[in-house]
Design an enzyme around this catalytic site. Structure first.
Site, mmCIF file in Angstrom:
data_model
loop_
_atom_site.group_PDB
_atom_site.id
_atom_site.type_symbol
_atom_site.label_atom_id
_atom_site.label_comp_id
_atom_site.label_asym_id
_atom_site.label_seq_id
_atom_site.Cartn_x
_atom_site.Cartn_y
_atom_site.Cartn_z
ATOM 1 N N SER A 141 0.854 -1.196 0.000
ATOM 2 C CA SER A 141 0.000 0.000 0.000
ATOM 3 C C SER A 141 0.883 1.236 0.000
ATOM 4 O O SER A 141 2.084 1.158 0.330
ATOM 5 C CB SER A 141 -0.861 -0.013 1.273
ATOM 6 O OG SER A 141 -1.473 1.230 1.490
ATOM 7 N N TYR A 154 -1.238 -0.847 10.736
ATOM 8 C CA TYR A 154 -1.487 -1.151 9.312
ATOM 9 C C TYR A 154 -0.230 -0.834 8.490
ATOM 10 O O TYR A 154 0.207 -1.647 7.660
ATOM 11 C CB TYR A 154 -2.689 -0.349 8.813
ATOM 12 C CG TYR A 154 -3.054 -0.623 7.371
ATOM 13 C CD1 TYR A 154 -3.661 -1.815 6.994
ATOM 14 C CD2 TYR A 154 -2.789 0.317 6.366
ATOM 15 C CE1 TYR A 154 -3.993 -2.070 5.662
ATOM 16 C CE2 TYR A 154 -3.114 0.078 5.040
ATOM 17 C CZ TYR A 154 -3.719 -1.118 4.692
ATOM 18 O OH TYR A 154 -4.051 -1.364 3.380
#
Ligand SMILES: NC(=O)c1ccc[n+]([C@@H]2O[C@H](COP(=O)([O-])OP(=O)(O)OC[C@H]3O[C@@H](n4cnc5c(N)ncnc54)[C@H](OP(=O)(O)O)[C@@H]3O)[C@@H](O)[C@H]2O)c1
Length: 248
Positions: A141, A154
């Site tokens: 990401s 995350y």
């Protein structure tokens, strides 16, 4: 490179980016193993792919369970004789401040986003090494390249995916002819934000969605097709894909 007739395992295929990747692969003639926990969603996607003339099978899988990943790969290989593409896409992002100590959510992210990638890779690698060919996509990401508040855990999981992708590529690309691509999307429309339990971050994501046009899952799927169709001599090591309005 010709991908028609190749066999793919796509984790997290029941929604969002994974479902879009599965659709695009199937439209290109790839046989797709649809892996996730929600079997009803996978069945609906398989029906859609079949109706469009493609080929897919449902593989109910929990990527946090090593045996479940092994079973999925085995079923696909037993049925179609090979495994050419692994898309390690399953993931979740329940945002919160560290001080909220949502340790169960942290653990879940580590289990799915990191261990899930390792489990599915371990399940697919023996067949790819035996074939002396393959292509593994790992879904990192923008959050694997940059840390944002509220995304500490995350970001840590996605940085781990990026680091593993680099090491994996260095070890297996030259030796076994298996290409590795780390995919690093910015904001994409999907169910990812539905799992945020901290109100502040739900609102923040709603505001972000209102402030720009997010990418569609199909956009990420198109970049994966680009990397797959590249000549065998070429390994697209990273795909960093952002909404035009996101910057960073
Ligand atoms: N959307 C974004 O803005 C964005 C940006 C960058 C990166 N990403 C990454 O892209 C990937 C896909 O996310 P998405 O945006 O498409 O979100 P999504 O729609 O919520 O999809 C997540 C997928 O992961 C699967 N999954 C979750 N836990 C699982 C488990 N234990 N075993 C197997 N599958 C599991 C879900 O299926 P089941 O619930 O059916 O198991 C679902 O198919 C994630 O890795 C995410 O971190 C997303």
């Amino acid at each position: 490179m010709q991908i028609n007739g190749q066999v793919a395992l796509v984790t997290g295929a029941s929604s969002g980016i994974g479902a879009a990747i599965a659709r695009k692969l199937a439209a290109e003639g790839v046989i797709v193993g649809l892996a996730a926990r929600r079997e009803d969603k996978l069945r609906a996607l398989m029906a859609e792919i079949t109706a469009a003339g493609g080929q897919a099978i449902v593989l109910e899988t929990d990527v946090t369970d090593r045996r479940s990943c092994q079973d999925a790969a085995r079923k696909l290989i037993e049925r179609f004789g090979r495994l050419d593409i692994l898309v390690n896409n399953a993931g979740l992002m329940p945002l919160s401040d560290v001080e909220s100590l949502k340790v169960d959510e942290w653990q879940r992210m580590v289990d799915v986003n990191v261990s899930g990638v390792l489990n599915a890779t371990a399940a697919a690698l023996p067949q790819m090494m035996a074939q002396k060919s393959g292509h593994i996509f790992n879904m990192s990401s923008i959050a694997g390249r940059k840390v944002f508040t509220g995304l500490s855990v995350y970001c840590a999981t996605k940085a781990a995916v990026a680091a593993f992708s680099d090491g994996l590529r260095m070890e297996i690309a030259p030796k076994h002819n298996i290409r590795v691509t780390c995919v690093q999307p910015g904001a994409v429309k999907s169910e990812l934000y539905d799992h945020i339990t901290e109100e502040k971050y739900r609102q923040q994501m709603d505001e972000l969605a209102g402030s720009m046009t997010f990418l569609e899952g199909e956009d990420i799927a198109d970049t994966i097709l680009f990397a797959l169709k590249a000549p065998p001599r070429m390994d697209v090591a990273e795909l960093f894909v952002l909404p035009t309005e996101q910057g960073w």
